[in-house]
Design an enzyme around this catalytic site. Structure first.
Site, PDB file in Angstrom:
ATOM      1  N   HIS A 126       0.029 -14.464   2.368  1.00  0.00           N
ATOM      2  CA  HIS A 126       0.802 -13.748   1.335  1.00  0.00           C
ATOM      3  C   HIS A 126       2.200 -13.469   1.854  1.00  0.00           C
ATOM      4  CE1 HIS A 126       0.160  -9.750   3.265  1.00  0.00           C
ATOM      5  NE2 HIS A 126      -1.090 -10.123   3.452  1.00  0.00           N
ATOM      6  N   ASP A 128       4.182 -10.956   0.612  1.00  0.00           N
ATOM      7  CA  ASP A 128       4.583  -9.550   0.499  1.00  0.00           C
ATOM      8  C   ASP A 128       4.130  -8.739   1.703  1.00  0.00           C
ATOM      9  OD1 ASP A 128       1.967 -10.115  -0.518  1.00  0.00           O
ATOM     10  OD2 ASP A 128       1.883  -8.174  -1.513  1.00  0.00           O
ATOM     11  N   ASP A 159       0.903  -8.966   9.646  1.00  0.00           N
ATOM     12  CA  ASP A 159       0.296  -8.981   8.304  1.00  0.00           C
ATOM     13  C   ASP A 159       1.331  -9.392   7.286  1.00  0.00           C
ATOM     14  OD1 ASP A 159      -1.204  -8.486   6.054  1.00  0.00           O
ATOM     15  OD2 ASP A 159      -1.103  -6.323   6.180  1.00  0.00           O
ATOM     16  N   GLU A 193      -0.447  -9.644  -2.675  1.00  0.00           N
ATOM     17  CA  GLU A 193      -1.745  -9.372  -2.035  1.00  0.00           C
ATOM     18  C   GLU A 193      -1.897  -7.896  -1.737  1.00  0.00           C
ATOM     19  OE1 GLU A 193      -4.776  -8.557   0.907  1.00  0.00           O
ATOM     20  OE2 GLU A 193      -2.634  -8.227   1.176  1.00  0.00           O
ATOM     21  N   GLU A 194      -0.811  -7.291  -1.279  1.00  0.00           N
ATOM     22  CA  GLU A 194      -0.897  -5.897  -0.817  1.00  0.00           C
ATOM     23  C   GLU A 194      -1.187  -4.914  -1.940  1.00  0.00           C
ATOM     24  OE1 GLU A 194      -1.304  -5.217   2.082  1.00  0.00           O
ATOM     25  OE2 GLU A 194      -0.162  -6.487   3.434  1.00  0.00           O
ATOM     26  N   GLU A 221      -6.091 -14.556   5.951  1.00  0.00           N
ATOM     27  CA  GLU A 221      -5.779 -13.650   7.057  1.00  0.00           C
ATOM     28  C   GLU A 221      -7.000 -12.992   7.703  1.00  0.00           C
ATOM     29  OE1 GLU A 221      -3.753  -9.941   5.686  1.00  0.00           O
ATOM     30  OE2 GLU A 221      -4.319 -10.703   3.718  1.00  0.00           O
ATOM     31  N   HIS A 431      -0.002  -2.420   8.702  1.00  0.00           N
ATOM     32  CA  HIS A 431       0.344  -1.236   7.898  1.00  0.00           C
ATOM     33  C   HIS A 431       0.757  -0.044   8.768  1.00  0.00           C
ATOM     34  CE1 HIS A 431      -2.028  -2.707   4.101  1.00  0.00           C
ATOM     35  NE2 HIS A 431      -1.587  -3.712   4.832  1.00  0.00           N
TER      36      HIS A 431
HETATM   37  C1  LIG Z   1      -7.521  -3.085  -4.388  1.00  0.00           C
HETATM   38  S1  LIG Z   1      -7.077  -4.419  -3.529  1.00  0.00           S
HETATM   39  C2  LIG Z   1      -6.111  -3.797  -2.228  1.00  0.00           C
HETATM   40  C3  LIG Z   1      -5.766  -4.822  -1.277  1.00  0.00           C
HETATM   41  C4  LIG Z   1      -5.313  -4.282   0.039  1.00  0.00           C
HETATM   42  N1  LIG Z   1      -5.102  -5.377   0.925  1.00  0.00           N
HETATM   43  C5  LIG Z   1      -4.582  -5.193   2.147  1.00  0.00           C
HETATM   44  O1  LIG Z   1      -4.385  -4.147   2.675  1.00  0.00           O
HETATM   45  C6  LIG Z   1      -6.355  -3.313   0.574  1.00  0.00           C
HETATM   46  O2  LIG Z   1      -6.126  -2.101   0.486  1.00  0.00           O
HETATM   47  O3  LIG Z   1      -7.391  -3.719   1.084  1.00  0.00           O
HETATM   48 ZN   LIG Z   2      -2.418  -8.990   4.676  1.00  0.00          ZN
HETATM   49 ZN   LIG Z   3      -1.827  -5.722   4.436  1.00  0.00          ZN
END
Ligand SMILES: CSCC[C@H](NC=O)C(=O)O
Ligand SMILES: [Zn+2]
Ligand SMILES: [Zn+2]
Length: 474
Positions: A126, A128, A159, A193-194, A221, A431
């Site tokens: 991804h 983003d 990430d 994706e995030e 990932e 994150h």
């Molecule tokens: C509701 S889907 C959210 C996607 C997010 N992905 C990465 O951190 C996560 O919080 O897992």
């Molecule tokens: Zn990711």
């Molecule tokens: Zn992430």
């Protein structure tokens, strides 16, 4: 190290050759031998120099991607796509851009195989990244600072801009050495994706455009590993983002009465907290892996009557809210969990109601948990393990990813997908503040992808005895 040794060898050979040439006693064959050694050293040195230059260039390209702020809450994907398209052109890959939602481009790069009828290999990442609190970082999160230890600090360094660029670097290298894939290889760069992939992979994967790619297997990932062993994921937990809302009669702050909004909500917090502890204990006692338990974490609490300097202290509020990030492992029973929420955590009998901000249930069309097989029934698993080992890496037992990734959409379609980010000896900082990746691990990851891509794209199918012993239909 090798560089220094070569320097010494080169110097020594030169000195000896000159000395012996001067001393006439030297036999001409010995002199020839020395000259040959000198020539070899020069060749080796030149080769090593070229590979150091190539590594440096790869690192610079990675940093160029990292400084593009494709960051939430309002990522502008255009500069990222433009950069990736220029990479594709440089490497010699075909490119297609799709838009399933306005300004949310999906970029697909393609390296056509010798047999394009064989189902393809898809490498996904991804574009983003999550926001970063700049003032809490050692370095600007969008400056991609490379420090003296070789650590590159940037949002997305783990990430997962690293992975996207490693795919491209591996292809660049394989093309340069003249490798030709048998299967077609696709590399996708997706948005959103995030924030759950609603305007990204969730629309892309069920589309006709995706079907046309005829995908056999997907890599997406994973996570960094603090030790030598890479981690690999064959499934993931389902995010349920729960908001519990309590209402009740307001009253004087000095009065004891039943069913106030906050009292009712606090009962829920107690129950949820005990449940959380019971799940956490399973991990602490070594009875379950992190991805195998239900996690539930409070993420916000909202109550009280605000004043310019704080909150009114002698009024019990008539409403209150709490938010929870819940993750259900693939084998948890979603129906039983719904019941637990409705009957115990947020029952109407305690003046509580609830909603979900997100409620993903990772189940395939048959209602079964989506797990990619990691036994001999899945040749891709065998090929993945073999190629990582061949590249000098070690790989752990397959795990369930704690959070959600775009891989869930492809598993949902019945396509095998592995979560894998080749970052060993690296703290898990996705994150987090000060997310970084060391150059050494980044470069090692490119070697690993070279092996994987070469192996996956050379696999002829179940009859290809040279590559795997499995006979699973693909
Ligand atoms: C509701 S889907 C959210 C996607 C997010 N992905 C990465 O951190 C996560 O919080 O897992
Ligand atoms: Zn990711
Ligand atoms: Zn992430």
């Amino acid at each position: 190290m090798i560089r220094e040794r070569l320097h010494c060898e080169l110097l020594l050979a030169m000195v000896m050759a000159m000395a012996m040439a001067m001393v006439e006693k030297t036999s001409s064959s010995l002199l020839l031998l020395l000259l040959f050694d000198l020539f070899l050293s020069i060749c080796l040195f030149a080769k090593l120099d070229a590979s150091v230059d190539a590594d440096n260039a790869a690192v610079e390209r990675f940093r160029s991607y990292l400084v593009i702020p494709s960051v939430h809450p309002n990522p502008n994907y255009a500069p990222a796509v433009e950069f990736l398209l220029s990479q594709a052109q440089d490497i010699g890959l075909d490119a297609q851009t799709f838009e399933f939602a306005e300004n949310k481009p999906v970029l697909v790069l393609t390296w056509k195989g010798k047999n394009p009828l064989l189902p393809s290999v898809l490498l996904n990442s991804h574009m983003d990244v999550v926001p970063a609190e700049k003032e809490k970082w050692k370095h600007d999160p969008f400056a991609a600072v490379l420090d003296e230890k070789g650590d590159i600090y940037a949002r997305g360094s783990q990430d997962m801009k690293c992975v996207g660029m490693q795919y491209l670097e591996a292809v660049r290298r394989l093309k340069a050495k003249g490798f030709k894939p048998l299967r077609t290889l696709h590399i996708s760069f997706v948005p959103e994706e995030e924030v759950g992939g609603v305007n990204g992979a969730e629309k892309f994967v069920p589309s006709e455009e995706f079907k046309a790619l005829n995908v056999a297997v997907v890599l997406d990932e994973g996570l960094a590993s603090p030790n030598e062993t890479y981690r690999v994921f064959n499934g993931e937990r389902s995010p349920w983002w729960l908001v519990i809302r309590a209402t009740g009669a307001p009253g004087h702050g000095s009065k004891l009465y039943d069913n106030s909004a906050l009292e009712n909500l606090i009962k829920s917090l107690d129950l949820i907290s005990s449940y959380r502890a019971s799940q956490f204990d399973l991990i602490k006692e070594g009875l379950a892996a992190e991805g195998e338990v239900v996690s539930v974490n409070p993420v916000f609490l909202k109550a009280g009557t605000p004043t310019p300097t704080g909150f009114v202290m002698n009024v019990q509020p008539s409403e209150a809210e709490a938010g929870f990030d819940i993750r259900l492992p693939p084998l948890a029973d979603p129906v039983a969990f719904d019941k637990l929420i409705a009957e115990e955590w947020a029952p109407a009998s305690r003046n509580l109601s609830f909603t979900f901000k997100q409620k993903v249930t990772v189940r395939n069309k048959k209602g079964l948990p989506c797990l990619t097989a990691t036994d001999s029934s899945n040749p891709w698993w065998l090929l993945l393990k073999d190629s990582i080992t061949k590249a000098g890496g070690s790989i752990g037992q397959p795990e369930i990813f704690l959070a959600a990734t775009d891989a869930r959409f492809v598993r949902d379609e019945g396509i095998p997908a592995f979560g894998f980010s080749p970052m060993a000896n690296t703290p898990i900082l996705l994150h987090d503040h000060n997310e970084f990746l060391n150059v050494r691990e980044y470069l090692k990851g490119i070697d690993v992808y070279c092996e994987i891509i070469e192996t996956f794209s050379s696999y002829g199918g179940p009859d290809d005895q040279s590559k795997t012993s499995s006979h699973t239909e693909l």
